[in-house]
Motif scaffolding. Sequence first.
Motif, PDB file in Angstrom:
ATOM      1  N   VAL A 159       0.851  -1.191   0.000  1.00 30.73           N
ATOM      2  CA  VAL A 159       0.000   0.000   0.000  1.00 30.73           C
ATOM      3  C   VAL A 159       0.887   1.240   0.000  1.00 30.73           C
ATOM      4  O   VAL A 159       1.781   1.372   0.847  1.00 30.73           O
ATOM      5  CB  VAL A 159      -0.933   0.020   1.229  1.00 30.73           C
ATOM      6  N   TYR A 160       0.638   2.124  -0.960  1.00 23.64           N
ATOM      7  CA  TYR A 160       1.404   3.368  -1.032  1.00 23.64           C
ATOM      8  C   TYR A 160       0.856   4.375  -0.037  1.00 23.64           C
ATOM      9  O   TYR A 160      -0.351   4.563   0.078  1.00 23.64           O
ATOM     10  CB  TYR A 160       1.330   3.957  -2.445  1.00 23.64           C
ATOM     11  N   ASN A 161       1.748   5.019   0.710  1.00 26.14           N
ATOM     12  CA  ASN A 161       1.336   6.127   1.575  1.00 26.14           C
ATOM     13  C   ASN A 161       2.462   7.139   1.692  1.00 26.14           C
ATOM     14  O   ASN A 161       3.640   6.775   1.716  1.00 26.14           O
ATOM     15  CB  ASN A 161       0.923   5.629   2.975  1.00 26.14           C
ATOM     16  N   ARG A 162       2.072   8.405   1.715  1.00 25.31           N
ATOM     17  CA  ARG A 162       3.072   9.455   1.925  1.00 25.31           C
ATOM     18  C   ARG A 162       3.495   9.436   3.385  1.00 25.31           C
ATOM     19  O   ARG A 162       2.720   9.104   4.272  1.00 25.31           O
ATOM     20  CB  ARG A 162       2.492  10.823   1.570  1.00 25.31           C
ATOM     21  N   ARG A 163       4.743   9.802   3.639  1.00 23.18           N
ATOM     22  CA  ARG A 163       5.255   9.848   5.000  1.00 23.18           C
ATOM     23  C   ARG A 163       6.026  11.141   5.179  1.00 23.18           C
ATOM     24  O   ARG A 163       6.879  11.473   4.353  1.00 23.18           O
ATOM     25  CB  ARG A 163       6.154   8.635   5.269  1.00 23.18           C
ATOM     26  N   THR A 174       9.521  -2.533   5.166  1.00 25.33           N
ATOM     27  CA  THR A 174       8.526  -2.436   4.096  1.00 25.33           C
ATOM     28  C   THR A 174       7.822  -3.763   3.884  1.00 25.33           C
ATOM     29  O   THR A 174       6.597  -3.824   3.735  1.00 25.33           O
ATOM     30  CB  THR A 174       9.203  -1.980   2.786  1.00 25.33           C
ATOM     31  N   ARG A 179       3.536  -1.606   3.443  1.00 25.48           N
ATOM     32  CA  ARG A 179       3.231  -0.258   2.954  1.00 25.48           C
ATOM     33  C   ARG A 179       4.519   0.561   2.936  1.00 25.48           C
ATOM     34  O   ARG A 179       5.512   0.216   3.573  1.00 25.48           O
ATOM     35  CB  ARG A 179       2.179   0.419   3.825  1.00 25.48           C
ATOM     36  N   THR A 181       6.494   4.459   0.976  1.00 25.77           N
ATOM     37  CA  THR A 181       6.513   5.546   0.008  1.00 25.77           C
ATOM     38  C   THR A 181       7.215   5.072  -1.263  1.00 25.77           C
ATOM     39  O   THR A 181       7.703   3.938  -1.335  1.00 25.77           O
ATOM     40  CB  THR A 181       7.279   6.750   0.579  1.00 25.77           C
ATOM     41  N   LEU A 218       0.922   7.415  -8.834  1.00 26.63           N
ATOM     42  CA  LEU A 218       1.139   7.704  -7.425  1.00 26.63           C
ATOM     43  C   LEU A 218       2.495   8.362  -7.265  1.00 26.63           C
ATOM     44  O   LEU A 218       3.465   7.975  -7.911  1.00 26.63           O
ATOM     45  CB  LEU A 218       1.099   6.409  -6.598  1.00 26.63           C
ATOM     46  N   THR A 242       6.313   1.736  -7.811  1.00 27.67           N
ATOM     47  CA  THR A 242       5.152   2.437  -7.270  1.00 27.67           C
ATOM     48  C   THR A 242       4.023   2.488  -8.283  1.00 27.67           C
ATOM     49  O   THR A 242       2.845   2.347  -7.941  1.00 27.67           O
ATOM     50  CB  THR A 242       5.535   3.862  -6.840  1.00 27.67           C
TER      51      THR A 242
END
Length: 294
Positions: A159-163, A174, A179, A181, A218, A242
Amino acid sequence: MTILKVRHLTTYRYRRPVGFGEHRMMFRPRDSYDQRLLGSSLRIVPTPQSVRWVHDAFGNAVALARFDSAAEELSFESRIEVEHFPDPVDFQSEDYAKSYPFAYAEDEQPDLAPFIVRNYPDPAGELERWAQRFLRPGQDTPTGRLLMTLTTAIGESFVYNRRTETGTQDPLTTLRLGRGTCRDFALFMIEAVRALGFAARFVSGYLYVPTRDGPRRLGGGSTHAWCQVYIPGAGWVEFDPTNGIIGNRDLVRVAVARLPSQAVPLTGTFRGSPEDELGMSVEVQVTSEDGPGD
């Protein structure tokens, strides 16, 4: 051929005027047959005492700024324009590299060795086992298909998420969290293919996000990261786990390195207390202007 324009603005804010140490910038794209730099500008406020350019160990263009004034705000605005030639990947490799496993040519091994060595611990072989899932037991595996499958699997499995925190999480984190970046996914793929004996390196740059009718992307609105894998006869090939991009389409390459920490777009220090720091904002805009065919 497409002309891509990038505006990258980073602003630091402080509670009171603070002094600044040297800042290191990696904003200038790498010129190559598939992207040509047409123009660039760099605006820094307050105006630095000096700005000088150097090439690092990987041939990346690095700007170094030094300051002799204090301020409550420090901003860096980079504008670049590149002529971009999407390079279709057909994996026309050397015959001996068409199937995995294979060995790199003897005269290339010393140059590729630093990009094959793994840099993160994997004591139980978790990452290596994950990568080996995509091999055909007892049979050779087409090299292109293997790398394409690995790229796609990362985008589909995690799962992609900004951090907001700086830095890159290690590949085992990871894998266990599922998940991360774009930087985390790029590093994960690098270490996964290195576990299989491939030479791979980290790439920092920008992502062009097409219109809403185009493919979903993304990582837009900020700097982006992906990786390159060296395939004999095809050279360094781009893989963006990504977004599942194979090749350079929609990717503007700025810096390549062995490790993510060697390709950070902007680093520097300030002189003051930790309480003085109010935060940082980053704005990245990538726009397209189609040009005639080349």
